[in-house]
Scaffold this motif. Sequence first.
Motif, PDB file in Angstrom:
ATOM      1  N   LEU A 296       0.832  -1.215   0.000  1.00 20.08           N
ATOM      2  CA  LEU A 296       0.000   0.000   0.000  1.00 20.08           C
ATOM      3  C   LEU A 296       0.861   1.257   0.000  1.00 20.08           C
ATOM      4  N   ILE A 297       0.332   2.267  -0.657  1.00 19.71           N
ATOM      5  CA  ILE A 297       1.094   3.506  -0.815  1.00 19.71           C
ATOM      6  C   ILE A 297       0.118   4.669  -0.926  1.00 19.71           C
ATOM      7  N   GLU A 298       0.548   5.826  -0.451  1.00 18.69           N
ATOM      8  CA  GLU A 298      -0.261   7.025  -0.635  1.00 18.69           C
ATOM      9  C   GLU A 298       0.062   7.603  -2.001  1.00 18.69           C
ATOM     10  N   ASP A 299      -0.934   7.918  -2.757  1.00 17.60           N
ATOM     11  CA  ASP A 299      -0.685   8.462  -4.101  1.00 17.60           C
ATOM     12  C   ASP A 299      -0.394   9.952  -3.990  1.00 17.60           C
ATOM     13  N   VAL A 300       0.796  10.271  -3.497  1.00 16.60           N
ATOM     14  CA  VAL A 300       1.192  11.675  -3.376  1.00 16.60           C
ATOM     15  C   VAL A 300       2.249  11.936  -4.433  1.00 16.60           C
ATOM     16  N   ASP A 313       7.228   6.606   0.032  1.00 18.41           N
ATOM     17  CA  ASP A 313       7.548   5.327   0.670  1.00 18.41           C
ATOM     18  C   ASP A 313       6.224   4.577   0.845  1.00 18.41           C
ATOM     19  N   TYR A 314       6.311   3.274   1.154  1.00 17.16           N
ATOM     20  CA  TYR A 314       5.091   2.503   1.387  1.00 17.16           C
ATOM     21  C   TYR A 314       4.397   2.990   2.669  1.00 17.16           C
ATOM     22  N   TYR A 730       6.892  -1.271  -8.322  1.00 19.87           N
ATOM     23  CA  TYR A 730       7.116   0.103  -7.864  1.00 19.87           C
ATOM     24  C   TYR A 730       8.554   0.143  -7.343  1.00 19.87           C
ATOM     25  N   PHE A 731       9.388   1.006  -7.953  1.00 19.17           N
ATOM     26  CA  PHE A 731      10.828   0.936  -7.701  1.00 19.17           C
ATOM     27  C   PHE A 731      11.202   1.842  -6.520  1.00 19.17           C
ATOM     28  N   SER A 732      10.998   1.277  -5.341  1.00 20.02           N
ATOM     29  CA  SER A 732      11.096   2.076  -4.121  1.00 20.02           C
ATOM     30  C   SER A 732      12.517   2.570  -3.834  1.00 20.02           C
ATOM     31  N   ALA A 735      13.019   5.945  -5.275  1.00 21.93           N
ATOM     32  CA  ALA A 735      12.390   6.991  -4.466  1.00 21.93           C
ATOM     33  C   ALA A 735      13.246   7.310  -3.243  1.00 21.93           C
ATOM     34  N   ARG A 736      13.811   6.281  -2.639  1.00 27.06           N
ATOM     35  CA  ARG A 736      14.656   6.511  -1.462  1.00 27.06           C
ATOM     36  C   ARG A 736      15.848   7.395  -1.836  1.00 27.06           C
TER      37      ARG A 736
END
Length: 916
Positions: A296-300, A313-314, A730-732, A735-736
Amino acid sequence: MSAVSRRTFLKGAAAAGAAVALSGAAAQGYFAPGAAVKADAAPVEEWKPATCPGCHNPICGTQVKVVDGVAVEIKGDPNSPTNQGRLCPRGLSVVGGLYHPYRVKKPLKRTNPEKGLDVDPGWVEITWDEAMEITTQKLKECMEKDPRTLFTMTGFGNEDSFKRLIFEAAFGTPNSLTTSGPLCADHFGPMATKGTKVDKCDMERCDYLLLMGRSIGDEWGLAHQNTKEYVDAVARGMKVVCVNPRKTNSAQTGEWVPIAPGTDVAMCWAIVNVMLHEIGRCDEHFLKVRTNAPYLIEDVSETLKGTKVCFQDYVRDGATGKPLVWDEAAGAAVPFDSSVGDTYALFGEFDVQGKQVKTCLQLIKDYVVDMTPEWAEEVTTVPAATTRRIAQELVEYARIGSTIEIDGETFPFRPAMALAPGRGANSNPLNVELFKAIEVVNELLGNIDVPGGSLGLEHGDLHVMKTDADGLLLPPEGDSFKNQVIGQEKLVFPPTSYKLECFYPHELHVMQLVWRAAVDPESYYLDYKPEVFFVLGGGNPLRSNSNPEPVVEALKQIPFTFTISLWMDELTQFADVVLPEHHALERYALWNATWISNKGTSDYSRRLRILEARKPVVEPVFDTRQQEDLLIEYARVLGILPKMTGIANGGFQGKFMANKPAGLAPDYALNPKEPYTYADVCERKLKMQFDGKGWDAVSECAVVGFELPDVKSSYIWHWHPENAYRIPVYFSYNARSARMLREMVTENNIEFPHADIDEVLRQYSAAPLFFEFEGMHPTEEYPFKVLQFKTHFQVNDSSGLSYNHWLHDVEKHFDPNLKKVLLAPARAAELGLAEGDEVIIESMYGGKTSGVLHLSEMIHPTTLAISGKWGAKGTGLIDFAHEGPHYNTLLNDDERDIGFMMGNLNNSVAVKVYKA
Ligand code: SF4
């Protein structure tokens, strides 16, 4: 062959093609004077096993015929599991390199302090003692002052990792560079989804192969099993769809979809769009249990430079910190590892922790909503109907839900895949995005590491998958490409090395920027300059950099450069000392090839890894040495041999077999107090591998394949139960890195070197991304995109094959594209140009080169294509190297159009063409 003496052979062979070079070399006194042979003696003739050095990953076994100490013929070794007797034109030309008149024959010292591509270095021959004394003194000074000021560089001429991994580490320099880098984003996808460097199709079982870019075989290892597997698969009926600006040999074995260079990413995201929004079919089970699709993730999102990006982030569990998923059975959010996962929601929005959240796959679906085939057509020129049909075919051929039984075990069966085998025109600011998109296509099909689908190179029990705390696959520890996926864990400013690791946390090094930084270190926040540049293993930044000019500038400023070289080339032009190196047929080599053959039941199948071990087949022709022995000698004199030996004992070649250690076991460990050579190192490793047999184990064939016990063991699926690891849709990690980069720049109150930080950050989006960048499309003034392509005569410069005169002779006869500029006839007519015209090609970045026009219908109309690496500059090269257009001159090497995640350059820029 009738009995002839060596002298008679050399005299009489002048008419034979192979012998022309030999007799020429002999006439000029190139043979070792000590090799005198009695005229009347019966010739001593034998076939010796060897390995071919001609590829970037050279894995073909050879047999070399040696008559009275002279190599006179080479053929493929029928016992070699990789090539089974085949050799390609490059492999057949290797002997030409051994007796090549342009080889470095003795140590050389420069007498002219002025340096430049057209400046005569004023070479004088010196003794080995003198050469070692000069170079050791320079290394000593460097070590005492600051080991970081030693810059080393290797190229694709390496066959093993001994030198690269050991000497630099023992010396203590972080500036160990390779000529790879600016085009190497292609390892990102395979590393992220399989923990291996390269994606490989399961040719034996695949029925539908979508090839984005490079051709299989003719642009790579032609004699390898890879090509054989491909040909067999096509003969079996595998459908090939080749998306490429050029009609390659692969495209001729199936359907050719011409595409504008460097735009494939748009087509791939459009395929994802069709799969998720129109067809509505994907491998839901695979996505639930093997990927982060349900996390789960916030679509921000935020908008950077007009592009929607996501660095979220998740959503995490408050107590454990683990990513949450929505469990439909429980009707609640639970940590991702609460169960195997088949009850987790793949799509949808949920109220969790007081926030509106969605699954990662829902986020991707939402991000690609406007990336329709019609949108992609505007970018790529590929008709929307074609993209739609290909998406449909991929889903149909993948047979989602089907299974296959292998050795009594039931596997998912997904005989369709998308593959982007390598690099090229798609090296640009969106290159990482292409590999993200390709992997997402395959993940939606559920074909990762299962029969028929997308496999990695390394398989079976050697390839133990580890995960991070979020359950995501971690690339193998120590793999040089690991960082492409996960980046640096912490960004430390300022950078300590010219790899600029805090600014490019996902890259090995940003090769094209090293030279700019060497001239202007302050602007990259570096506080030292290179003092000594030590080049070995075929490294040649003048050939491989996007634009030679900044390299020339840097090389002029580096106080001392020395090389271990086989040939005189553009780089030796700048050296202060040149140390002559053994040719491949004169040197020892031990090579742990990361290659796997097909799975199946044929005799070449089920091989896990390849070990190559080559002994010299002839005595050195000139006064040359084995480069590893030189490194051992330097280490001894510099007092770092114990450290270097410790690293060697600890493991420098990785594992060959699961039941053997990676390093040298205690019985075979090297002792730094006792002198040793590289031949000893190889022998110990071989003895350890083959239960004390050593070289005897490879006396018949220099290539050994290690087989798995059964076919099922070669699939990763067999080794890892569901939910053992997950791979990203989703390539987290991207993002990090974006979050860390932003923080580092803000906290230190600095500018990103030569770039706008928003431009940098937007390329790190973890969700699907697309933007137009400078030079993506042709313009009115520059109406073509330039494309460089390989042929089976010219792949890379391994062992100097580009300047091999035998190969060049063959190429002249058989390759109509040699040194030509290819253009579609209709476009040429618009410009009043005709076949054979001398033309100038001018880049949007100002670079100019020239060539002869060759009209071809096998080129996308927006494309101007050039084959190989020609038009070389410098004074010490073989004549024909200077002929033809110089591709790299057209490219840009600064931050204007760089791929900021991997530091990869834009390899296809807009150009114009006109009559010379
Ligand atoms: S495919 Fe590569 S390794 Fe094999 S013969 Fe050709 S150049 Fe040599």
